[in-house]
Design a protein around this motif. Structure first.
Motif, PDB file in Angstrom:
ATOM      1  N   ASN A   1      39.610 -13.104  15.042  1.00 33.43           N
ATOM      2  CA  ASN A   1      40.909 -12.447  14.859  1.00 33.43           C
ATOM      3  C   ASN A   1      41.505 -11.948  16.167  1.00 33.43           C
ATOM      4  OD1 ASN A   1      41.374 -12.787  12.067  1.00 33.43           O
ATOM      5  ND2 ASN A   1      39.933 -11.150  11.600  1.00 33.43           N
ATOM      6  N   ASN A   2      40.667 -11.738  17.179  1.00 28.09           N
ATOM      7  CA  ASN A   2      41.163 -11.283  18.488  1.00 28.09           C
ATOM      8  C   ASN A   2      41.547 -12.431  19.417  1.00 28.09           C
ATOM      9  OD1 ASN A   2      41.118  -8.491  18.074  1.00 28.09           O
ATOM     10  ND2 ASN A   2      38.936  -8.387  18.502  1.00 28.09           N
ATOM     11  N   ILE A   3      41.303 -13.671  18.995  1.00 27.06           N
ATOM     12  CA  ILE A   3      41.690 -14.830  19.807  1.00 27.06           C
ATOM     13  C   ILE A   3      43.205 -14.991  19.729  1.00 27.06           C
ATOM     14  CG2 ILE A   3      41.544 -17.361  19.983  1.00 27.06           C
ATOM     15  CD1 ILE A   3      38.916 -16.069  20.735  1.00 27.06           C
ATOM     16  N   ASN A   4      43.826 -15.210  20.868  1.00 28.53           N
ATOM     17  CA  ASN A   4      45.278 -15.424  20.891  1.00 28.53           C
ATOM     18  C   ASN A   4      45.523 -16.906  20.609  1.00 28.53           C
ATOM     19  OD1 ASN A   4      47.984 -15.674  21.355  1.00 28.53           O
ATOM     20  ND2 ASN A   4      47.968 -14.593  23.303  1.00 28.53           N
ATOM     21  N   ILE A   5      45.728 -17.235  19.337  1.00 29.16           N
ATOM     22  CA  ILE A   5      45.922 -18.615  18.931  1.00 29.16           C
ATOM     23  C   ILE A   5      47.162 -19.203  19.606  1.00 29.16           C
ATOM     24  CG2 ILE A   5      46.423 -20.137  16.979  1.00 29.16           C
ATOM     25  CD1 ILE A   5      44.643 -18.369  15.264  1.00 29.16           C
ATOM     26  N   GLU A   6      48.156 -18.388  19.824  1.00 29.74           N
ATOM     27  CA  GLU A   6      49.410 -18.899  20.410  1.00 29.74           C
ATOM     28  C   GLU A   6      49.233 -19.437  21.818  1.00 29.74           C
ATOM     29  OE1 GLU A   6      51.932 -19.354  18.439  1.00 29.74           O
ATOM     30  OE2 GLU A   6      50.796 -18.339  16.869  1.00 29.74           O
ATOM     31  N   LYS A   7      48.171 -19.019  22.516  1.00 35.33           N
ATOM     32  CA  LYS A   7      47.936 -19.522  23.863  1.00 35.33           C
ATOM     33  C   LYS A   7      47.388 -20.942  23.851  1.00 35.33           C
ATOM     34  CE  LYS A   7      47.304 -16.036  27.191  1.00 35.33           C
ATOM     35  NZ  LYS A   7      46.420 -15.410  28.131  1.00 35.33           N
TER      36      LYS A   7
END
Length: 130
Positions: free
Chosen positions: A123-129
């Motif tokens: 959940n803390n991974i920035n998927i948008e990156k």
């Protein structure tokens, strides 16, 4: 879904694919759940996504099944996967999976023994990156 020797469950929340496996899996069963997983991932239409796979209760997989999973991960590596958390019962299981599925080495994979820590990490991974 119930299988002859186990079961598996999938869900998607946002762009995170959650999978849980229990029991034993043959190559035939692996083919089925990999096809279902591919359908889930293609729904992202090339957008970045993460996966959380819980195999703490998985008892085993045939060599044919491991080969299919490795081939599947080769495809996943072309689908904008940002990160994958794999929840295992102990460190040895993680090492076995890593050795049997070489394509994982090309992914941002982290092994966990605690599901809550794995969920928090994904959940803390920035998927948008991605």
């Amino acid at each position: 879904m119930k299988t002859p020797l186990g079961s598996y469950e999938f869900k998607v929340e946002g762009r995170i694919v959650y999978q849980t496996f229990t029991g034993m899996f043959s190559g035939k069963t692996a083919r089925t759940y990999l096809r279902e997983t591919k359908q889930l991932i293609t729904q992202f239409e090339g957008k970045a996504f993460c996966m959380l796979i819980d195999i703490r209760e998985m008892e085993g997989l045939t060599p044919d099944g491991y080969n299919m999973i490795d081939n599947f991960n080769q495809w996943v590596n072309t689908q904008n996967l940002v990160a994958k958390a794999i929840v295992v019962s102990n460190d040895v299981v993680g090492k076995i999976v890593s050795s049997r599925v070489p394509e994982l080495k090309k992914q941002n994979v982290k092994y966990f023994e605690d599901i809550q820590t794995a969920i928090k990490w994904v959940n803390n991974i920035n998927i948008e990156k991605g």
